[in-house]
Write a protein that holds these residues in place. Sequence first.
Motif, PDB file in Angstrom:
ATOM      1  N   UNK A 160       0.851  -1.187   0.000  1.00  0.00           N
ATOM      2  CA  UNK A 160       0.000   0.000   0.000  1.00  0.00           C
ATOM      3  C   UNK A 160       0.889   1.240   0.000  1.00  0.00           C
ATOM      4  N   UNK A 161       0.564   2.215  -0.839  1.00  0.00           N
ATOM      5  CA  UNK A 161       1.374   3.428  -0.947  1.00  0.00           C
ATOM      6  C   UNK A 161       0.496   4.664  -0.748  1.00  0.00           C
ATOM      7  N   UNK A 162       1.114   5.769  -0.333  1.00  0.00           N
ATOM      8  CA  UNK A 162       0.370   7.000  -0.081  1.00  0.00           C
ATOM      9  C   UNK A 162       0.324   7.866  -1.332  1.00  0.00           C
ATOM     10  N   UNK A 163      -0.320   9.038  -1.187  1.00  0.00           N
ATOM     11  CA  UNK A 163      -0.540   9.904  -2.334  1.00  0.00           C
ATOM     12  C   UNK A 163       0.735  10.385  -2.988  1.00  0.00           C
ATOM     13  N   UNK A 164       1.765  10.676  -2.195  1.00  0.00           N
ATOM     14  CA  UNK A 164       3.024  11.146  -2.765  1.00  0.00           C
ATOM     15  C   UNK A 164       3.667  10.081  -3.642  1.00  0.00           C
ATOM     16  N   UNK A 165       3.603   8.838  -3.187  1.00  0.00           N
ATOM     17  CA  UNK A 165       4.177   7.754  -3.979  1.00  0.00           C
ATOM     18  C   UNK A 165       3.331   7.464  -5.214  1.00  0.00           C
ATOM     19  N   UNK A 166       2.004   7.586  -5.077  1.00  0.00           N
ATOM     20  CA  UNK A 166       1.140   7.459  -6.251  1.00  0.00           C
ATOM     21  C   UNK A 166       1.514   8.508  -7.285  1.00  0.00           C
ATOM     22  N   UNK A 167       1.711   9.742  -6.820  1.00  0.00           N
ATOM     23  CA  UNK A 167       2.087  10.829  -7.738  1.00  0.00           C
ATOM     24  C   UNK A 167       3.422  10.525  -8.416  1.00  0.00           C
ATOM     25  N   UNK A 168       4.386  10.013  -7.680  1.00  0.00           N
ATOM     26  CA  UNK A 168       5.699   9.733  -8.247  1.00  0.00           C
ATOM     27  C   UNK A 168       5.638   8.616  -9.280  1.00  0.00           C
ATOM     28  N   UNK A 169       4.852   7.583  -9.005  1.00  0.00           N
ATOM     29  CA  UNK A 169       4.808   6.427  -9.899  1.00  0.00           C
ATOM     30  C   UNK A 169       3.868   6.616 -11.085  1.00  0.00           C
ATOM     31  N   UNK A 170       2.831   7.455 -10.894  1.00  0.00           N
ATOM     32  CA  UNK A 170       1.814   7.582 -11.940  1.00  0.00           C
ATOM     33  C   UNK A 170       1.866   8.891 -12.702  1.00  0.00           C
ATOM     34  N   UNK A 171       2.281   9.965 -12.029  1.00  0.00           N
ATOM     35  CA  UNK A 171       2.204  11.285 -12.643  1.00  0.00           C
ATOM     36  C   UNK A 171       0.851  11.927 -12.496  1.00  0.00           C
ATOM     37  N   UNK A 172      -0.012  11.382 -11.630  1.00  0.00           N
ATOM     38  CA  UNK A 172      -1.361  11.902 -11.431  1.00  0.00           C
ATOM     39  C   UNK A 172      -1.548  12.356  -9.987  1.00  0.00           C
ATOM     40  N   UNK A 173      -2.211  13.529  -9.819  1.00  0.00           N
ATOM     41  CA  UNK A 173      -2.571  14.036  -8.491  1.00  0.00           C
ATOM     42  C   UNK A 173      -3.970  13.611  -8.078  1.00  0.00           C
ATOM     43  N   UNK A 174      -4.632  12.810  -8.888  1.00  0.00           N
ATOM     44  CA  UNK A 174      -6.057  12.524  -8.693  1.00  0.00           C
ATOM     45  C   UNK A 174      -6.317  11.571  -7.541  1.00  0.00           C
ATOM     46  N   UNK A 175      -5.362  10.716  -7.217  1.00  0.00           N
ATOM     47  CA  UNK A 175      -5.597   9.646  -6.248  1.00  0.00           C
ATOM     48  C   UNK A 175      -4.698   9.828  -5.025  1.00  0.00           C
ATOM     49  N   UNK A 176      -5.259   9.560  -3.855  1.00  0.00           N
ATOM     50  CA  UNK A 176      -4.544   9.817  -2.612  1.00  0.00           C
ATOM     51  C   UNK A 176      -3.881   8.592  -2.005  1.00  0.00           C
TER      52      UNK A 176
END
Length: 432
Positions: A160-176
């Motif tokens: 499980x990863x947090x929003x910052x890691x989602x942003x780093x891996x995906x390039x999207x700010x949409x998911x937290x």
Amino acid sequence: MITAEATTAPASLWAYTAPETAANPPLRGDHSTDVAVIGAGFTGLRAALHLAEAGTRVIVVDAGDVGAGASGRNGGQVNPMLPFNAPSKIREIVGAKTFERLAEASLGSADALFDMIRRYQIDCQARQNGWLRVNHSNAAHRKAIADTQNWNAIGAEMEVIDGAEVRRLSGSDTYQSGMVNPRGGAVQPLMLAQGLARVARDRGARIHGGSAVKSLSRQGDSWVVATAHGRITAQSVIVATNGYSDDLVPNLAKSVIPITPVQIASDPLPEDVIAEILPHGHTISDSRRVIMYARREPDNRMVYGGHGQPDRHGNLGGFDWLVKDAERVFPQLRGVTWRHRWGGKIAITDDHLPHLHEPKPGLLVGLGYNGRGVAMANVMGRVLAERAMGAAPETLPFPITSLAPIPLRNAKVFGLPHVIRWMRFLDKIETR
């Protein structure tokens, strides 16, 4: 059939980028074999390869040709794990002993596919860089934590990863928040189907396109598969038609609900547009009821998919929604040209598990991957071949179940467009 809106662009990205291959000839005349396979998609071709490699005579027929159905039209994501059901629910449905085999096969399905691709040197742009599943709401986040713990307890190795890691891996700010499964990946699905066909043919399998099966009958100890211009007499028959199943096997079409995922693909994008999107090569999907799934191609195209809906004339819709959603999730994509638009039918089962049926001796059916077809069809094809060669039911990862219509299926199919609209409304409220 894909017409109207879909045909304003070139063919699907997969058909556009796959190498041209000669059409497989129609079946003509009378033939005898050990196993006849109906359907030249992932399931049927994998079964044919396994059979041919074991020295079993096998003939494959398809109404279209290799990969003409969902196998050549899907999103190409190789996602391990079974969808929808938690491990405890699957155990309840199939029983404790079968659950152990099914869980192992499911969790290892992506590894098994990539191992097979390497073993047979199939050129299909395969890459196993991981699967990123992102959460659209707080409730989805809480469920993801519980699901991850439950699957990890039996060997899933998810994080499980947090929003910052989602942003780093995906390039999207949409998911937290989200989940990473390192076993996931992607393939060019039509090239995978073509590669499977080539390897199967090299080992003795015969493949015939343009050969819709008109009848399937039992004559003595054999099965007879009849097409418009040919006939196959076989000891066993494997039916691998999934979302394109018809009335050839009684109740088969009624045992699943066909749905139509659609995809769009861009032109190759400049590095300054695409640089931040999925920079490490993950595939991505989200937790909404009407999901999105996306991937970045080696040539910097973006592929974005979700639910579509054919109208009564066979025209596919849903592409405008995909464009808007792609721009919502990835604002970097605003204004890009989506050159390719396409789709194909997959099969949803009532319990959201793959189904293995044996309605009569020597007649085997495998279908119903519920959105996990790239990986799980590889498993099912091998299992169908093993069963055709005499494997005992208690050794298989799927239980052999009775073939029965889904209750109220016609009403569910008729109401599907309304259900999708309602689910999108709920998703929109939760996402806000």
